[in-house]
Write a protein that holds these residues in place. Structure first.
Motif, PDB file in Angstrom:
ATOM      1  N   HIS A   1       0.817  -1.391   0.067  1.00 32.52           N
ATOM      2  CA  HIS A   1      -0.007  -0.058  -0.065  1.00 32.52           C
ATOM      3  C   HIS A   1       0.608   1.333   0.219  1.00 32.52           C
ATOM      4  O   HIS A   1       2.002   1.153   0.370  1.00 32.52           O
TER       5      HIS A   1
ATOM      6  N   HIS B   1      -2.170  -3.393  -3.502  1.00 34.20           N
ATOM      7  CA  HIS B   1      -3.789  -3.258  -3.117  1.00 34.20           C
ATOM      8  C   HIS B   1      -4.803  -3.304  -4.135  1.00 34.20           C
ATOM      9  O   HIS B   1      -5.932  -3.820  -3.814  1.00 34.20           O
TER      10      HIS B   1
ATOM     11  N   CYS C   1      -4.461   2.753  -5.072  1.00 37.08           N
ATOM     12  CA  CYS C   1      -3.300   2.219  -4.249  1.00 37.08           C
ATOM     13  C   CYS C   1      -2.561   0.761  -4.684  1.00 37.08           C
ATOM     14  O   CYS C   1      -3.113   0.088  -5.394  1.00 37.08           O
TER      15      CYS C   1
HETATM   16 ZN   LIG Z   1      -3.886   0.614  -0.002  1.00 40.95          ZN
END
Ligand SMILES: [Zn+2]
Ligand SMILES: [Zn+2]
Length: 256
Positions: A32, A145, A153
């Motif tokens: 992330h 992500h 992300c």
């Molecule tokens: Zn994330």
């Protein structure tokens, strides 16, 4: 180099508000970024990292209503790994239903300001991955992500690195440079759909760069549109056709 762990006590973490779900193992990790603005000044000032990690925890607990910061670990530009929920505990940051599959590893990289992960960020993420494999039974997968969840992300540069197989910066004998395939000698364009191994090679490289493109060997609308966007990004004439200059740029231009 051994992992440089910042314990929860050291960064002044708040106590979790409840008990974590337990995890014996995971398929791997998801990477992330913080998104939003991260001041470039963070690189010269570790105190800013500590403040940012604390504000993320506050946001997750007070804004999202989570019992704790959602990440398993958080990595700063000084190659330090902040303990979040830690190994063997269910994270919260991957999205509903996706937390038991992967630990959540955050790089303190924004979508504006400090956007390019430095070598120390990448090393820190890999230090964290090894730690989670060691202590938490994390499997081999290193994903972003956005894999399986609708989000930007971890941002273009981090995602491109994930796509390349998350190599240690600086390479080494286990990480030989990708050979640069020569231009196939025909321009890839659409319409009509072009088929071939050369199309597949180009698509694979675009994917490594972080473009969301199927590697199917078919040069159709999706390939043309990705090509055109890439050409615009690199200041090439936006024809949507992969000529020699665009082919070379796909390997030689830095990922932004
Ligand atoms: Zn994330
Ligand atoms: Zn730091």
């Amino acid at each position: 180099m051994a992992i440089d762990l910042v314990t929860r006590r050291e960064w002044g973490a708040r106590q979790p508000r409840g008990a974590y779900g337990r995890l014996g193992s995971t398929r791997g990790v998801k990477v992330h970024y913080t998104g939003g603005h991260v001041s470039p000044d963070i690189v010269g000032d570790h105190a800013r990292c500590v403040a940012l990690v604390r504000s993320i925890q506050n946001h997750h607990m007070d804004g999202n209503g989570w019992i704790d910061v959602g990440y398993s670990v958080l990595v700063c530009p000084h190659r330090k790994v902040f303990e979040g929920r830690g190994p063997n505990h269910l994270p919260a940051a991957n999205g509903s239903g996706l937390n038991s599959g992967h630990y959540a590893v955050l790089g303190l990289v924004g979508s504006t300001g400090f956007t390019q992960p430095t070598d120390d960020v990448l090393h820190g993420i890999l230090d964290a991955v090894e730690y989670l494999r060691d202590k938490g039974g994390a499997g081999d997968e290193i994903k972003g992500h956005r894999d399986g969840y609708s989000t930007d992300c971890p941002g273009g540069p981090l995602y491109a690195w994930v796509r390349r197989g998350a190599p240690r910066p600086g390479g080494g004998p286990t990480d030989p440079p990708e050979p640069h395939p020569s231009f196939p000698g025909r321009v890839l364009k659409y319409p009509p759909v072009m088929v071939g191994e050369d199309v597949r090679t180009w698509q694979r490289q675009m994917r490594r760069r972080g473009w969301d493109l199927d590697v199917d060997g078919l040069y159709g609308e999706a390939s043309r549109d990705a090509c055109r966007a890439f050409q615009r990004e690199k200041g090439l004439s936006a024809t949507g056709a992969v000529n020699r200059a665009t082919w070379q740029a796909t390997w030689e231009e830095p990922v932004t």
